[in-house]
Design a protein around this motif. Structure first.
Motif, PDB file in Angstrom:
ATOM      1  N   SER A 117       0.804  -1.220   0.000  1.00 24.06           N
ATOM      2  CA  SER A 117       0.000   0.000   0.000  1.00 24.06           C
ATOM      3  C   SER A 117       0.840   1.275   0.000  1.00 24.06           C
ATOM      4  O   SER A 117       0.295   2.384  -0.086  1.00 24.06           O
ATOM      5  CB  SER A 117      -0.932   0.016   1.214  1.00 24.06           C
ATOM      6  OG  SER A 117      -0.179  -0.053   2.421  1.00 24.06           O
ATOM      7  N   PHE A 118       2.177   1.142   0.090  1.00 22.19           N
ATOM      8  CA  PHE A 118       3.035   2.332   0.131  1.00 22.19           C
ATOM      9  C   PHE A 118       3.860   2.506  -1.139  1.00 22.19           C
ATOM     10  O   PHE A 118       4.776   3.332  -1.180  1.00 22.19           O
ATOM     11  CB  PHE A 118       3.968   2.265   1.344  1.00 22.19           C
ATOM     12  CG  PHE A 118       3.254   2.344   2.662  1.00 22.19           C
ATOM     13  CD1 PHE A 118       2.831   3.570   3.154  1.00 22.19           C
ATOM     14  CD2 PHE A 118       2.975   1.193   3.395  1.00 22.19           C
ATOM     15  CE1 PHE A 118       2.163   3.652   4.362  1.00 22.19           C
ATOM     16  CE2 PHE A 118       2.315   1.262   4.606  1.00 22.19           C
ATOM     17  CZ  PHE A 118       1.899   2.508   5.090  1.00 22.19           C
ATOM     18  N   ILE A 119       3.556   1.731  -2.176  1.00 28.57           N
ATOM     19  CA  ILE A 119       4.309   1.851  -3.428  1.00 28.57           C
ATOM     20  C   ILE A 119       3.987   3.168  -4.132  1.00 28.57           C
ATOM     21  O   ILE A 119       4.865   3.823  -4.691  1.00 28.57           O
ATOM     22  CB  ILE A 119       4.016   0.643  -4.347  1.00 28.57           C
ATOM     23  CG1 ILE A 119       4.597  -0.633  -3.718  1.00 28.57           C
ATOM     24  CG2 ILE A 119       4.621   0.869  -5.736  1.00 28.57           C
ATOM     25  CD1 ILE A 119       4.303  -1.889  -4.507  1.00 28.57           C
ATOM     26  N   GLN A 120       2.723   3.595  -4.101  1.00 25.70           N
ATOM     27  CA  GLN A 120       2.308   4.810  -4.804  1.00 25.70           C
ATOM     28  C   GLN A 120       2.537   6.108  -4.031  1.00 25.70           C
ATOM     29  O   GLN A 120       2.986   7.094  -4.603  1.00 25.70           O
ATOM     30  CB  GLN A 120       0.817   4.694  -5.179  1.00 25.70           C
ATOM     31  CG  GLN A 120       0.517   3.611  -6.214  1.00 25.70           C
ATOM     32  CD  GLN A 120       1.204   3.874  -7.543  1.00 25.70           C
ATOM     33  OE1 GLN A 120       1.401   5.019  -7.940  1.00 25.70           O
ATOM     34  NE2 GLN A 120       1.584   2.806  -8.226  1.00 25.70           N
ATOM     35  N   PRO A 121       2.229   6.189  -2.721  1.00 22.27           N
ATOM     36  CA  PRO A 121       2.388   7.465  -2.009  1.00 22.27           C
ATOM     37  C   PRO A 121       3.826   7.971  -2.023  1.00 22.27           C
ATOM     38  O   PRO A 121       4.774   7.185  -2.040  1.00 22.27           O
ATOM     39  CB  PRO A 121       1.947   7.133  -0.575  1.00 22.27           C
ATOM     40  CG  PRO A 121       1.121   5.899  -0.695  1.00 22.27           C
ATOM     41  CD  PRO A 121       1.692   5.134  -1.845  1.00 22.27           C
ATOM     42  N   ALA A 122       3.991   9.302  -2.023  1.00 21.79           N
ATOM     43  CA  ALA A 122       5.321   9.911  -2.027  1.00 21.79           C
ATOM     44  C   ALA A 122       5.719  10.281  -0.599  1.00 21.79           C
ATOM     45  O   ALA A 122       4.929  10.848   0.151  1.00 21.79           O
ATOM     46  CB  ALA A 122       5.335  11.148  -2.901  1.00 21.79           C
ATOM     47  N   ALA A 123       6.959   9.959  -0.245  1.00 17.53           N
ATOM     48  CA  ALA A 123       7.477  10.266   1.094  1.00 17.53           C
ATOM     49  C   ALA A 123       8.481  11.407   1.006  1.00 17.53           C
ATOM     50  O   ALA A 123       9.164  11.573  -0.017  1.00 17.53           O
ATOM     51  CB  ALA A 123       8.138   9.030   1.697  1.00 17.53           C
ATOM     52  N   PRO A 124       8.617  12.199   2.060  1.00 12.56           N
ATOM     53  CA  PRO A 124       9.647  13.252   2.074  1.00 12.56           C
ATOM     54  C   PRO A 124      11.045  12.640   2.087  1.00 12.56           C
ATOM     55  O   PRO A 124      11.258  11.591   2.678  1.00 12.56           O
ATOM     56  CB  PRO A 124       9.360  14.015   3.370  1.00 12.56           C
ATOM     57  CG  PRO A 124       8.658  13.026   4.245  1.00 12.56           C
ATOM     58  CD  PRO A 124       7.842  12.170   3.316  1.00 12.56           C
ATOM     59  N   HIS A 125      11.988  13.293   1.414  1.00 17.77           N
ATOM     60  CA  HIS A 125      13.340  12.766   1.298  1.00 17.77           C
ATOM     61  C   HIS A 125      14.247  13.279   2.416  1.00 17.77           C
ATOM     62  O   HIS A 125      14.006  14.344   2.997  1.00 17.77           O
ATOM     63  CB  HIS A 125      13.935  13.148  -0.058  1.00 17.77           C
ATOM     64  CG  HIS A 125      13.417  12.330  -1.176  1.00 17.77           C
ATOM     65  ND1 HIS A 125      13.985  12.318  -2.443  1.00 17.77           N
ATOM     66  CD2 HIS A 125      12.372  11.462  -1.237  1.00 17.77           C
ATOM     67  CE1 HIS A 125      13.312  11.500  -3.226  1.00 17.77           C
ATOM     68  NE2 HIS A 125      12.331  10.968  -2.523  1.00 17.77           N
ATOM     69  N   LEU A 126      15.282  12.523   2.677  1.00 19.64           N
ATOM     70  CA  LEU A 126      16.308  12.951   3.627  1.00 19.64           C
ATOM     71  C   LEU A 126      17.086  14.130   3.047  1.00 19.64           C
ATOM     72  O   LEU A 126      17.301  14.196   1.832  1.00 19.64           O
ATOM     73  CB  LEU A 126      17.264  11.798   3.927  1.00 19.64           C
ATOM     74  CG  LEU A 126      16.699  10.654   4.770  1.00 19.64           C
ATOM     75  CD1 LEU A 126      17.595   9.422   4.666  1.00 19.64           C
ATOM     76  CD2 LEU A 126      16.543  11.076   6.227  1.00 19.64           C
ATOM     77  N   PRO A 127      17.524  15.058   3.882  1.00 21.35           N
ATOM     78  CA  PRO A 127      18.233  16.241   3.361  1.00 21.35           C
ATOM     79  C   PRO A 127      19.673  15.919   2.974  1.00 21.35           C
ATOM     80  O   PRO A 127      20.261  14.938   3.424  1.00 21.35           O
ATOM     81  CB  PRO A 127      18.191  17.211   4.543  1.00 21.35           C
ATOM     82  CG  PRO A 127      18.137  16.323   5.750  1.00 21.35           C
ATOM     83  CD  PRO A 127      17.322  15.123   5.339  1.00 21.35           C
ATOM     84  N   GLY A 218      15.125   6.739  -3.633  1.00 19.66           N
ATOM     85  CA  GLY A 218      14.110   7.617  -3.073  1.00 19.66           C
ATOM     86  C   GLY A 218      12.682   7.184  -3.315  1.00 19.66           C
ATOM     87  O   GLY A 218      11.785   8.020  -3.452  1.00 19.66           O
ATOM     88  N   SER A 219      12.459   5.884  -3.345  1.00 23.09           N
ATOM     89  CA  SER A 219      11.102   5.357  -3.504  1.00 23.09           C
ATOM     90  C   SER A 219      11.068   3.958  -2.912  1.00 23.09           C
ATOM     91  O   SER A 219      12.116   3.373  -2.615  1.00 23.09           O
ATOM     92  CB  SER A 219      10.693   5.324  -4.983  1.00 23.09           C
ATOM     93  OG  SER A 219      11.559   4.466  -5.717  1.00 23.09           O
ATOM     94  N   TRP A 220       9.882   3.424  -2.750  1.00 18.67           N
ATOM     95  CA  TRP A 220       9.757   2.070  -2.233  1.00 18.67           C
ATOM     96  C   TRP A 220       9.210   1.149  -3.314  1.00 18.67           C
ATOM     97  O   TRP A 220       8.182   1.424  -3.935  1.00 18.67           O
ATOM     98  CB  TRP A 220       8.849   2.022  -1.012  1.00 18.67           C
ATOM     99  CG  TRP A 220       8.283   0.649  -0.750  1.00 18.67           C
ATOM    100  CD1 TRP A 220       6.986   0.259  -0.835  1.00 18.67           C
ATOM    101  CD2 TRP A 220       9.029  -0.534  -0.411  1.00 18.67           C
ATOM    102  NE1 TRP A 220       6.869  -1.078  -0.559  1.00 18.67           N
ATOM    103  CE2 TRP A 220       8.111  -1.602  -0.301  1.00 18.67           C
ATOM    104  CE3 TRP A 220      10.390  -0.792  -0.198  1.00 18.67           C
ATOM    105  CZ2 TRP A 220       8.493  -2.888   0.026  1.00 18.67           C
ATOM    106  CZ3 TRP A 220      10.767  -2.087   0.123  1.00 18.67           C
ATOM    107  CH2 TRP A 220       9.836  -3.116   0.241  1.00 18.67           C
TER     108      TRP A 220
END
Length: 308
Positions: A117-127, A218-220
């Motif tokens: 269920s987390f393949i599509q949502p975008a997560a914030p990236h590490l700086p 930067g993605s899952w």
């Protein structure tokens, strides 16, 4: 003139940038495995820990909008995986390698199941820190745009190198790794030390997974690791269980992994994809070069399963 200079330095800059990006997971997984193997235990399950850490970090970052909470969550799950591995392996006649493979499959399967269920949502990236901001050239800016976890990994490598030689904890870890009987004679509980070492190793490996999902790429997705957890075990052997050696070897592996993209970035359109196999070929060469039925591995802990 400027374009000619960039043309000459284009590939080295691309390889440098790629080496830094690609090496970071190797750094954390190899340092974690170094701690585990220094205690006399091998953990082949770090591939599963790496992927599960990537999924956990991404999921928590999506839900909390904080990449750092994702990293902390990944560390916690990595420690749990390490504790389970260490607890099972303390029992008599239990094979470290077999348990590691089982834990790897368990971690991969659980990550794929929970992470759908987390393949599509975008997560914030590490700086990252733009050390190349002084230059107007995009190639230099890209090469010197360094993620904070890479810097922490470098500091950790030097810190562990010092700690192994100059602290009581480092001495205990080395004694347990070299001789179980000697450790018991000194009043040290080898099972407890190895349990904690495996937990710390799993936690560090999970940080490598968090880097993969929250920075580069930067993605899952289910193929995010490409076997980096297993390659890191070969890297530890190549580095002779030396944390600084692990850091340098990780850069070597990262540079090998960056060859294909670097050639592609300068317009090479044929054959560049063969260089994507460079890290795997390097792993195979290292395993062959370090294998011998007649001599022991230099620097290997005496109680390590590989030496028995």
């Amino acid at each position: 003139m400027e374009e000619t200079g960039i043309g000459i330095w284009g590939v080295p800059l691309a390889i440098l940038a790629g080496a830094i990006r690609v090496s970071t997971p190797f750094i954390f997984v190899s340092l974690g495995e170094t701690i585990t193997e220094r205690s006399g235990r091998i953990n082949l399950g770090l591939e599963g820990t790496l992927v599960f850490g990537a999924m956990t970090a991404y999921a928590v970052a999506v839900m909390t909008n904080s990449p750092w909470l994702g990293v902390l969550a990944a560390m916690a799950t990595g420690a749990v995986f390490g504790l389970v591995h260490g607890w099972i392996c303390k029992w008599p006649k239990v094979n470290d390698i077999a348990i590691g493979i089982a834990m790897m499959q368990f971690g991969l399967g659980l990550a794929f199941f929970l992470g759908k269920s987390f393949i599509q949502p975008a997560a914030p990236h590490l700086p990252s820190i733009p050390f190349g901001s002084w230059s107007n050239l995009p190639q230099i800016q890209a090469a010197l745009n360094i993620n904070i976890l890479f810097i922490l990994g470098a500091l950790l490598a030097f810190g562990l190198w010092w700690a192994f030689r100059n602290t009581r904890v480092g001495l205990i870890l080395r004694v347990v790794g070299d001789s179980t009987d000697a450790a018991r004679a000194m009043g040290i509980n080898p099972d407890r030390v190895r349990l904690l070492a495996t937990a710390v190793g799993g936690s560090l490996a999970a940080i490598g997974g968090a880097y993969l999902s929250l920075y580069y790429p930067g993605s899952w997705n289910e193929g995010i690791s490409s076997g980096q957890g297993l390659m890191a075990v070969a890297l530890v052997i190549f580095a002779r269980w030396n944390p600084i050696g692990c850091f340098l070897a990780a850069l070597l592996f990262g540079g090998a992994g960056a060859l294909g993209p670097a050639l592609q970035s300068i317009g090479v359109t044929q054959g560049y994809y063969l260089f994507y196999a460079a890290p795997y070929v390097l792993t195979l060469i290292i395993m062959i070069a370090t294998s011998s039925p007649t001599r022991s591995l230099v620097g290997a802990p005496g109680a390590l399963s590989l030496t028995k």
